[in-house]
Design a protein around this motif. Structure first.
Motif, PDB file in Angstrom:
ATOM      1  N   SER A 197       0.813  -1.211   0.000  1.00  0.00           N
ATOM      2  CA  SER A 197       0.000   0.000   0.000  1.00  0.00           C
ATOM      3  C   SER A 197       0.850   1.267   0.000  1.00  0.00           C
ATOM      4  O   SER A 197       0.534   2.201  -0.712  1.00  0.00           O
ATOM      5  CB  SER A 197      -0.968  -0.003   1.182  1.00  0.00           C
ATOM      6  N   ARG A 245      -9.251  -0.215   9.343  1.00  0.00           N
ATOM      7  CA  ARG A 245      -9.754  -0.319   7.984  1.00  0.00           C
ATOM      8  C   ARG A 245      -9.683   1.043   7.305  1.00  0.00           C
ATOM      9  O   ARG A 245     -10.119   2.050   7.849  1.00  0.00           O
ATOM     10  CB  ARG A 245     -11.201  -0.827   7.990  1.00  0.00           C
ATOM     11  N   HIS A 246      -9.127   1.085   6.104  1.00  0.00           N
ATOM     12  CA  HIS A 246      -9.003   2.340   5.381  1.00  0.00           C
ATOM     13  C   HIS A 246     -10.387   2.892   5.060  1.00  0.00           C
ATOM     14  O   HIS A 246     -11.282   2.149   4.651  1.00  0.00           O
ATOM     15  CB  HIS A 246      -8.236   2.129   4.070  1.00  0.00           C
ATOM     16  N   TRP A 268      -9.507   2.995  -2.396  1.00  0.00           N
ATOM     17  CA  TRP A 268      -9.642   2.152  -1.209  1.00  0.00           C
ATOM     18  C   TRP A 268      -8.889   0.854  -1.451  1.00  0.00           C
ATOM     19  O   TRP A 268      -8.750   0.396  -2.589  1.00  0.00           O
ATOM     20  CB  TRP A 268     -11.113   1.841  -0.927  1.00  0.00           C
ATOM     21  N   ARG A 324      -7.343  -4.488   3.920  1.00  0.00           N
ATOM     22  CA  ARG A 324      -6.213  -4.692   4.813  1.00  0.00           C
ATOM     23  C   ARG A 324      -5.537  -6.031   4.514  1.00  0.00           C
ATOM     24  O   ARG A 324      -6.165  -6.966   4.045  1.00  0.00           O
ATOM     25  CB  ARG A 324      -6.691  -4.671   6.270  1.00  0.00           C
ATOM     26  N   ASP A 343      -5.321  -0.612  -5.836  1.00  0.00           N
ATOM     27  CA  ASP A 343      -6.378   0.066  -5.082  1.00  0.00           C
ATOM     28  C   ASP A 343      -7.602   0.283  -5.966  1.00  0.00           C
ATOM     29  O   ASP A 343      -7.485   0.586  -7.155  1.00  0.00           O
ATOM     30  CB  ASP A 343      -5.904   1.445  -4.599  1.00  0.00           C
ATOM     31  N   GLY A 379      -2.665  10.222   0.720  1.00  0.00           N
ATOM     32  CA  GLY A 379      -1.847   9.057   1.023  1.00  0.00           C
ATOM     33  C   GLY A 379      -0.987   8.665  -0.159  1.00  0.00           C
ATOM     34  O   GLY A 379      -0.237   9.470  -0.714  1.00  0.00           O
TER      35      GLY A 379
END
Length: 749
Positions: free
Chosen positions: A147, A300-301, A307, A310, A561, A705
């Motif tokens: 990630s 959890r994002h 998105w 995990r 993602d 991010g």
């Protein structure tokens, strides 16, 4: 302790274990032989003793300083497991925190492995004869969390488990000829070994962990402290061998190799798969497991413009959304080991997971919709969902790993509640691959699927019809043909919107449109309004359509993602994309950033920047820009057909950063990185036929991010993964003039 020994008569998972060693020094059902520096009967105290007893232990442990345990030869056959189920539990702590030593099981090199927990060590792995490919092997089997783009210089210690089995001959033959396989995967398929593992950096060195491995037949799973951290998908039965069962050592060319320094509370072995409740019991109970989940997996994002699920080696592939009138369902393929699970390069081990929302703000994460539940299932692919008479019908393709005995094709799973899906016979339901299902105005159902006839110079979408979603009849003519053999019609998506009918297909979302339900079709220009891979869309409240695709972890890799967009439509039926307003992250008040001109051809302030490069390069910067920000700006290109743009998270004198480049001569927009102080050469995040940039246009950027998103004129979007760390926001122009005004930079909350 047996069930009869408990005053309450309760049943514990240890009761039917094949073997349990409590390390007290008292007689277990199978005795242990001490070899080297290892001591039984070490009394635990305080909370450590309480934790041991709470899990069914006796408060005693064995302490290892390079020694190990073996069992008398008379008991070896009893521990020589076979079949398609087993479980192993080890409560352990590693004094060093490296997790780089053997723990328990039967291992004698990859060609003789059966079941083994722990790192077998360099000396032991060398007997596989694969030293030249160790780096590649580490990528497949010890992948760290992708990630963030930048990997740690020192990878986290990895707890490993090795499974060895007897694979069906047809599977081995198929894997040896699978077109995307690497030499490492072919070698391990021929050896019949699989590896799972999990990073252990989340706990300090002396911390106790409950490690459980479960082999269910279709799945091999690793749990630590009650949390599922990794899984693989075996084919075949456990391999029986003549290698001794050892605790604290593994066989290396016929000689025990030890090296563990730590303590073991208990070891237990079952010839069956423990259930989820038993795993939680052996891990200290629901409260302990719940606390461990956030420690190992993190929080959890939140679902925003992107998105990711995990998990240290888990990411998202293709998505297929569906709106049932009350909720938006997002079904998505989950990927482990960069799609190299199950000895397959590129697609192995994909499963279908599921989440829903009513407002794009609040999301429910539901049980897995379509797991791998049979060994012959190689992976599940991109499908489609539809609701009919209160039942959800989920169609998806499945590749078979046993082509001679179990054909693959389009499968069906149904659900009465939209949550729990059950696979249906016959399997397959139809021949075909990636599929989409829809209903026409008369109530007739249609299914379209990618098709490529042998030797054909074009690809097509085969067309089936049904009145009940179970019995299908293929139509003589495909619904769409494509003469460009390079642009395969993968992952099709059919929908009607405001009187226009669309088919979107291919990895980069080529769009065909028509005023009639079944053509004639016209390819839209621009054919790809967004840089996302394999986007599919679904209706939403207010006559909206929400599109879901993905952005890759690395150039050329598959999956990463989820990327969420909203479709827009003009009067000629052309589709574009924009950011859904609900998914813009919360932000703070805008910042007035200091302006610096880095060349004499740059002029301006925090709100307006004008670049007049002439024959040179014009560069300006706003200083101290936040890494995560929502940026809006009005852009006006002027004379010339050169390149201009912004560079986020920049550093130096235009030395590095994430560059968003507008190329007027080629009417394309791309993300790139500065190169020798000049605009870069571009990346895979690129869109073409961007007519919007020849006139003044609005630009919206969200740097959130590890992903940066850009939206041009509320019609074109692109996204890229980025790990830049600079604090300069550059503005540049080369070969043309450009004005950036109404600049607004808001840090994200």
């Amino acid at each position: 302790m047996n069930r009869s020994d408990r005053s309450d008569g309760s049943i514990h998972p240890f009761d039917d274990a094949l073997a349990v060693w409590h390390m007290s020094g008292q007689a277990d059902s199978i005795p242990l032989i001490i070899n080297g520096d290892v001591r039984l009967g070490v009394a635990l105290e305080g909370r450590e003793r309480e934790a041991s007893i709470a899990r069914g232990g006796d408060g005693m442990a064995a302490e290892f300083h390079g020694g190990y345990f073996s069992v008398p030869s008379a008991y070896e056959e009893q521990l020589n497991l076979s079949g398609t189920e087993m479980s192993l539990c080890v409560r352990v702590r590693d004094f060093s925190g490296t997790w780089n030593a053997p723990l328990a099981g039967k291992y004698g090199g990859e060609e003789e492995a059966s079941y083994f927990l722990g790192n077998t060590g360099v000396k032991i792995e060398a007997d596989a004869g694969q030293s030249a490919e160790r780096k590649e092997k580490a990528f497949f089997h010890a992948e760290q969390d992708t990630s963030p783009i930048k990997q740690p210089e020192t990878p986290a210690p990895l707890l490993k488990f090795t499974w060895g089995g007897n694979l069906p001959e047809e599977t081995v033959e198929w894997l040896n000829h699978y077109p995307y396989n690497s030499p490492v995967l072919v070698h391990e398929a021929n050896q019949g070994v699989l590896h799972i593992g999990a990073p252990m950096a989340h706990g300090c060195a002396p911390e106790w962990h409950d490690v459980i491995v479960r082999f269910t037949g279709p799945k091999l799973q690793l749990f630590v402290d009650g949390v599922l951290l990794d899984e693989e998908y075996p084919i075949g039965t456990l391999r029986q061998n003549a290698v001794p069962f050892l605790i604290g050592a593994a066989m290396n060319r016929g000689v025990p190799a030890a090296g563990f320094n730590g303590q073991i509370d208990h070891v237990a072995l079952w010839p069956r798969a423990l259930n989820d409740g038993e795993i939680i019991t052996l891990s200290g109970g629901p409260a302990v497991a719940a606390g461990s989940e956030s420690r190992f997996l993190g929080l959890r994002h939140p679902v925003r413009l992107h998105w990711r699920p995990r998990g240290h080696n888990k990411k998202v592939g293709d998505c297929f959304p569906y709106f049932d009138g009350e909720k938006l369902h997002v079904f998505y393929l989950t990927i482990r080991r960069s799609s190299h699970s199950k000895w397959q390069g590129g697609h192995g081990g994909l499963q279908v997971e599921h989440m829903t929302t009513k407002d794009l703000l609040h999301w429910d994460f539901l049980p897995m919709a379509v797991p791998i539940s049979d060994q012959w299932e190689g992976w599940h692919g991109t499908g489609s969902c539809i609701l009919h008479e209160g039942v959800y019908y989920l169609f998806f393709p499945t590749l078979t790993c046993m082509p001679k005995s179990r054909p693959g094709g389009i499968q069906l799973a149904v659900s009465a509640d939209g949550v729990h899906f059950v696979k249906q016979d016959p399997r397959p339901l139809l021949e075909g691959g990636d599929a989409d299902v829809f209903k026409d105005a008369s109530g007739l159902f249609h299914l379209i699927t990618f098709s490529e006839r042998p030797g054909a110079e074009r690809t097509e979408l085969a067309h089936f019809v049904s009145s009940d979603l179970r019995q299908w009849q293929q139509q003589d003519a495909p619904i769409l043909t494509n003469d460009d053999i390079k642009n395969h019609l993968y992952c099709p998506n059919y929908f009607e919107w405001n009187g226009w009918h669309y088919i979107v297909a291919g990895c980069k979302s080529t769009i065909w449109k028509s005023k009639q339900p079944f053509g004639p079709w016209q390819m839209q220009r621009p054919s790809t309004p967004d840089s996302s891979y394999v986007p599919k869309s679904a209706a939403f409240f207010g006559n909206r359509r929400i599109q879901i695709g993905w952005v890759s972890d690395n150039p050329g890799s598959w999956g990463g993602d989820i990327i969420i967009r909203e479709l827009v439509q003009d009067e000629e039926g052309r589709l574009g994309v924009k950011f859904p307003s609900e998914l813009i992250p919360p932000e703070k008040e805008p910042l007035p950033l200091p302006f610096t001109a880095l060349t004499s051809a740059a002029f301006g302030s925090a709100e307006r920047i004008e670049l007049k490069p002439g024959g040179n390069m014009a560069i300006a910067t706003l200083e101290h820009a936040p890494k995560n920000a929502h940026i809006t700006v009005r852009v006006t290109p002027k004379s010339g057909l050169g390149r201009f743009g912004l560079c986020l998270r920049g550093s130096g004198e235009y030395a590095d950063g994430c560059e968003l480049q507008f190329d007027l001569a080629n009417r394309c927009v791309q993300f790139s990185r500065p190169k020798d102080g000049m605009p870069g050469d571009g990346t895979s995040a690129r869109i073409t036929d961007v007519d919007e940039i020849t006139e003044p246009f609005s630009l919206e950027l969200v740097a959130d991010g590890h992903i940066i998103h850009a939206c041009i004129g509320n019609r074109r979007t692109l996204a890229v993964r980025d790990a830049s760390e600079g604090s300069r926001l550059f503005f540049f122009a080369q070969g043309c003039e450009a004005v950036f005004d109404s600049i607004r930079i808001c840090p994200l909350c």
